[in-house]
Design an enzyme around this catalytic site. Structure first.
Site, PDB file in Angstrom:
ATOM      1  N   SER A 128      -9.666   0.304  -9.643  1.00  0.00           N
ATOM      2  CA  SER A 128     -10.859   0.863  -8.987  1.00  0.00           C
ATOM      3  C   SER A 128     -11.664   1.719  -9.944  1.00  0.00           C
ATOM      4  O   SER A 128     -12.870   1.857  -9.779  1.00  0.00           O
ATOM      5  CB  SER A 128     -10.458   1.768  -7.814  1.00  0.00           C
ATOM      6  OG  SER A 128      -9.740   1.062  -6.867  1.00  0.00           O
ATOM      7  N   HIS A 149     -12.316  -6.706  -8.307  1.00  0.00           N
ATOM      8  CA  HIS A 149     -12.084  -5.520  -7.479  1.00  0.00           C
ATOM      9  C   HIS A 149     -12.227  -5.885  -6.004  1.00  0.00           C
ATOM     10  O   HIS A 149     -13.327  -6.083  -5.503  1.00  0.00           O
ATOM     11  CB  HIS A 149     -13.068  -4.413  -7.874  1.00  0.00           C
ATOM     12  CG  HIS A 149     -12.805  -3.111  -7.198  1.00  0.00           C
ATOM     13  ND1 HIS A 149     -13.780  -2.346  -6.609  1.00  0.00           N
ATOM     14  CD2 HIS A 149     -11.644  -2.428  -7.018  1.00  0.00           C
ATOM     15  CE1 HIS A 149     -13.236  -1.260  -6.086  1.00  0.00           C
ATOM     16  NE2 HIS A 149     -11.954  -1.292  -6.325  1.00  0.00           N
ATOM     17  N   GLU A 161     -16.004  -7.250  -6.302  1.00  0.00           N
ATOM     18  CA  GLU A 161     -16.813  -6.927  -7.473  1.00  0.00           C
ATOM     19  C   GLU A 161     -16.139  -7.602  -8.669  1.00  0.00           C
ATOM     20  O   GLU A 161     -14.957  -7.339  -8.941  1.00  0.00           O
ATOM     21  CB  GLU A 161     -16.893  -5.410  -7.664  1.00  0.00           C
ATOM     22  CG  GLU A 161     -17.718  -4.717  -6.584  1.00  0.00           C
ATOM     23  CD  GLU A 161     -17.703  -3.193  -6.664  1.00  0.00           C
ATOM     24  OE1 GLU A 161     -18.763  -2.582  -6.536  1.00  0.00           O
ATOM     25  OE2 GLU A 161     -16.619  -2.603  -6.842  1.00  0.00           O
ATOM     26  N   ASN A 199     -18.182   2.313  -5.525  1.00  0.00           N
ATOM     27  CA  ASN A 199     -17.672   3.671  -5.679  1.00  0.00           C
ATOM     28  C   ASN A 199     -18.674   4.584  -6.380  1.00  0.00           C
ATOM     29  O   ASN A 199     -18.730   5.783  -6.108  1.00  0.00           O
ATOM     30  CB  ASN A 199     -16.332   3.670  -6.422  1.00  0.00           C
ATOM     31  CG  ASN A 199     -15.204   3.183  -5.523  1.00  0.00           C
ATOM     32  OD1 ASN A 199     -15.372   3.082  -4.306  1.00  0.00           O
ATOM     33  ND2 ASN A 199     -14.066   2.854  -6.104  1.00  0.00           N
TER      34      ASN A 199
HETATM   35  N1  LIG Z   1      -5.751   1.324  -2.071  1.00  0.00           N
HETATM   36  C1  LIG Z   1      -6.997   0.895  -2.078  1.00  0.00           C
HETATM   37  O1  LIG Z   1      -7.754   1.082  -1.095  1.00  0.00           O
HETATM   38  C2  LIG Z   1      -7.528   0.142  -3.275  1.00  0.00           C
HETATM   39  C3  LIG Z   1      -8.725  -0.573  -3.157  1.00  0.00           C
HETATM   40  C4  LIG Z   1      -9.179  -1.317  -4.259  1.00  0.00           C
HETATM   41  C5  LIG Z   1      -8.460  -1.310  -5.440  1.00  0.00           C
HETATM   42  N2  LIG Z   1      -7.301  -0.570  -5.532  1.00  0.00           N
HETATM   43  C6  LIG Z   1      -6.550  -0.632  -6.817  1.00  0.00           C
HETATM   44  O2  LIG Z   1      -5.494  -1.561  -6.662  1.00  0.00           O
HETATM   45  C7  LIG Z   1      -4.373  -1.155  -7.472  1.00  0.00           C
HETATM   46  C8  LIG Z   1      -3.158  -1.020  -6.596  1.00  0.00           C
HETATM   47  O3  LIG Z   1      -3.394  -0.063  -5.603  1.00  0.00           O
HETATM   48  P1  LIG Z   1      -2.513   0.032  -4.276  1.00  0.00           P
HETATM   49  O4  LIG Z   1      -3.197   0.993  -3.384  1.00  0.00           O
HETATM   50  O5  LIG Z   1      -2.155  -1.324  -3.790  1.00  0.00           O
HETATM   51  O6  LIG Z   1      -1.186   0.734  -4.870  1.00  0.00           O
HETATM   52  P2  LIG Z   1       0.289   0.745  -4.283  1.00  0.00           P
HETATM   53  O7  LIG Z   1       0.941   1.933  -4.852  1.00  0.00           O
HETATM   54  O8  LIG Z   1       0.254   0.553  -2.796  1.00  0.00           O
HETATM   55  O9  LIG Z   1       0.966  -0.585  -4.896  1.00  0.00           O
HETATM   56  C9  LIG Z   1       1.293  -0.741  -6.234  1.00  0.00           C
HETATM   57  C10 LIG Z   1       2.559  -1.594  -6.325  1.00  0.00           C
HETATM   58  O10 LIG Z   1       2.752  -1.969  -7.672  1.00  0.00           O
HETATM   59  C11 LIG Z   1       4.161  -1.976  -7.924  1.00  0.00           C
HETATM   60  N3  LIG Z   1       4.375  -1.877  -9.366  1.00  0.00           N
HETATM   61  C12 LIG Z   1       4.323  -0.789 -10.151  1.00  0.00           C
HETATM   62  N4  LIG Z   1       4.527  -1.128 -11.441  1.00  0.00           N
HETATM   63  C13 LIG Z   1       4.728  -2.455 -11.469  1.00  0.00           C
HETATM   64  C14 LIG Z   1       4.987  -3.392 -12.497  1.00  0.00           C
HETATM   65  N5  LIG Z   1       5.040  -3.011 -13.760  1.00  0.00           N
HETATM   66  N6  LIG Z   1       5.146  -4.681 -12.152  1.00  0.00           N
HETATM   67  C15 LIG Z   1       5.073  -5.072 -10.870  1.00  0.00           C
HETATM   68  N7  LIG Z   1       4.814  -4.230  -9.846  1.00  0.00           N
HETATM   69  C16 LIG Z   1       4.633  -2.934 -10.151  1.00  0.00           C
HETATM   70  C17 LIG Z   1       4.677  -0.819  -7.125  1.00  0.00           C
HETATM   71  O11 LIG Z   1       6.058  -0.967  -6.861  1.00  0.00           O
HETATM   72  C18 LIG Z   1       3.817  -0.877  -5.871  1.00  0.00           C
HETATM   73  O12 LIG Z   1       4.423  -1.623  -4.847  1.00  0.00           O
HETATM   74  C19 LIG Z   1      -4.807   0.135  -8.165  1.00  0.00           C
HETATM   75  O13 LIG Z   1      -5.324  -0.178  -9.432  1.00  0.00           O
HETATM   76  C20 LIG Z   1      -5.915   0.655  -7.248  1.00  0.00           C
HETATM   77  O14 LIG Z   1      -6.836   1.470  -7.933  1.00  0.00           O
HETATM   78  C21 LIG Z   1      -6.810   0.130  -4.474  1.00  0.00           C
END
Ligand SMILES: NC(=O)c1ccc[n+]([C@@H]2O[C@H](COP(=O)([O-])OP(=O)(O)OC[C@H]3O[C@@H](n4cnc5c(N)ncnc54)[C@H](O)[C@@H]3O)[C@@H](O)[C@H]2O)c1
Length: 509
Positions: A128, A149, A161, A199
């Site tokens: 993000s 994204h 995006e 954002n």
């Molecule tokens: N939460 C949101 O609303 C949102 C929206 C758009 C983008 N994002 C982006 O998406 C990404 C993930 O966010 P999220 O909210 O799903 O996070 P999250 O913490 O819910 O999930 C991340 C997952 O990745 C796993 N993980 C960590 N290291 C790893 C590795 N080396 N190999 C495999 N799995 C691994 C973790 O165990 C976890 O389950 C981030 O970059 C975030 O900025 C989040």
């Protein structure tokens, strides 16, 4: 190395890394499109959790009659869960990374992908706010790294995006845009810049709302209501900040501030204080609102509705603007006088977001009893929200009397201090200015900006479409009043907006 645009039909196997909130949704979405999915987690227990989340989402679709049992089983059969990154990505045409938002984790993973993927595999990150250019620059074939994204929840939200870095050839971005469309999404293609479109426009607006709260411009409820009832947004800014998580909000604003500087992005002190106190919003039980005691979520700070309604109000009409209000008041049995007298409990004047109500209050002769009324211009939606504007010299009971009157005549109202733009226009027009700047800088087209905000944030209409409805000239004059009152250069109308206002040009046709 990849060359030429790859058609979506040629992307048959997709590895999704990280099955958290986002990754499990993305894996579901891709598997629903008929593609094979390698669902990769860091260990067995996270893998089980991620797959359970994905299954629960599919089961919900079945229980709602949107998916058959057989279709769910076919989707699940296309997903291969694994905690072995190298094995999972070996045959993938595309990798979508959705691991936590920490640069060192992403870099370590992309190092692994350098070794484990085919040279023609496209690598997309769902970050993000981190620099995709920095992620790409650290890899062996930076040209194949781009951003994809998605928005939460990924299976539902229509926007993607697609982000190119200076290393990304146009074909890669085009391939990811075509794939996004094939997945049922609407892609908006932009270059790598903090916050991308959504954002970068959303967070300064959220920050602005915090500033309004911390400078006592209005209550949290009224700030939120200005956005929902006044602008037609699905959620108020303070509620949205709590939902996203205040620690995440702070991190995103810090990233934006580092890239762009200036007061729009500098996190409001109150946001830092709440984070220091570990009040992170909904997930920790308390942020701007208290979720542990649901009764505090809706109760107004002061119950203005119970104050006595004045028997007589003076309504100072200059140009017929308050005629309808006068009829509404008279219909409830309250006397309406053209000028204040000793009988008058409240003096109402028409308020203009470009001018101080104070001046009208002084002219009326009873400044302590004056309330300004401004009806929010709401484009083609039915007018509704009234802003009740109180100069700081107002007597203590005036706000309560004004609110009681509004409640009696059934006026949907918020109370605000007497500052240019009041609540609704100050929030909206500062964001319109940011949106014009984004177009002016050549970052995104007006149509893409509007699409991104509608599909990414649930805006009923995009900011530039809303700007056109109000008229650039009016937006410029309110911004100028905001700038004059605050001295904040962020409110200076950007040159392109001033030009369009002078020429009467619209941003959307
Ligand atoms: N939460 C949101 O609303 C949102 C929206 C758009 C983008 N994002 C982006 O998406 C990404 C993930 O966010 P999220 O909210 O799903 O996070 P999250 O913490 O819910 O999930 C991340 C997952 O990745 C796993 N993980 C960590 N290291 C790893 C590795 N080396 N190999 C495999 N799995 C691994 C973790 O165990 C976890 O389950 C981030 O970059 C975030 O900025 C989040």
């Amino acid at each position: 190395m990849t060359s030429g645009v790859i058609q979506p039909t040629d992307i048959r196997e997709v590895a999704v890394i990280g099955l958290g909130l986002m990754g499990s949704g993305i894996a579901e979405l891709v598997a629903r499109s008929g593609r094979r999915v390698d669902a990769i987690e860091i260990d067995r227990s996270f893998l089980d959790q991620g797959m359970a989340r994905l299954r629960a989402s599919l089961d919900k679709a079945v229980s709602r009659g949107k998916l058959t049992d057989a279709a769910r089983d076919e989707i699940l059969a296309r997903i291969r869960p694994t905690d072995d990154v190298a094995a999972g990505v070996a045959d993938a045409d595309l990798v979508i990374e959705a691991i936590p938002e920490r640069m060192e984790l992403k870099k370590a993973l992309f190092d692994q992908l350098d070794e484990a993927c085919r040279a023609d595999t496209i690598l997309a990150t769902n970050t993000s706010s981190l620099s995709i250019t920095e992620i790409a620059g650290g890899t062996r074939y930076g040209a194949r790294v781009a951003g994809m994204h998605f928005f939460n929840p990924a299976p539902v939200m229509k926007l993607v995006e697609v982000i190119s870095t200076v290393l990304t050839p146009p074909e890669i971005a085009e391939t990811l845009a075509l794939l996004s469309s094939d997945l049922g999404k609407t892609p908006v293609q932009v270059s790598d810049r903090a916050g991308f479109v959504v954002n970068a426009l959303l967070f300064p607006y959220l920050n602005h709302a915090i500033r309004l709260l911390e400078t006592a411009q209005a209550t949290r409820e009224d700030i939120d209501k200005a956005a929902t009832a006044g602008l037609g947004l699905p959620m108020g800014p303070l509620t949205l900040l709590d939902l996203v998580g205040l620690d995440t909000d702070l991190a995103i604003l810090e990233t934006l501030q580092a890239e762009f500087g200036g007061s729009r992005y500098a996190p409001a002190p109150l946001l830092r204080k709440l984070c220091d106190a570990r009040l992170f919003g909904r997930k920790s039980g308390r942020g701007f609102y208290d979720y542990r005691r649901p009764s505090t979520l809706t109760a107004p700070a002061e119950d203005h509705g119970r104050a006595p309604v004045p028997a007589e109000v003076a309504l100072i009409r200059e140009d017929g603007r308050l005629d309808e209000l006068a009829s509404q008041i008279t219909a409830t049995g309250i006397r309406v006088a053209p000028q204040p007298s000793d009988e008058t409990g409240l003096v109402i004047v028409a308020a203009d977001p470009r001018h101080r109500v104070l001046d009208a209050a002084l002219a009326a002769g009873h400044p302590a009893d004056v309330v300004g009324v401004h009806f929010v211009e709401s484009g083609n939606r039915k007018p509704g929200l009234a802003e009740l504007v109180l100069p700081d010299i107002t007597a203590a009971g005036t706000a309560a009397k004004a609110a009681a009157l509004a409640a009696r005549i059934g006026l949907d109202a918020v109370i605000t201090r007497d500052r240019p733009g009041f609540l609704t226009e100050t929030l909206a027009y500062a964001q319109f200015n940011d949106a014009v700047r984004m177009f002016q800088d050549g970052y995104a087209s007006p149509a893409d900006i509007d699409t991104a905000m509608m599909l990414g944030c649930g805006y009923p209409r995009g900011p530039l479409q809303m700007l056109d409805e109000v008229g650039a000239a009016r937006v410029v004059s309110v911004l100028e009043a905001m700038h004059a009152a605050t001295g904040d250069p962020a409110f200076t109308p950007v040159p392109l907006l001033a030009e369009y206002a002078a020429a009467g040009t619209r941003f959307r046709n």
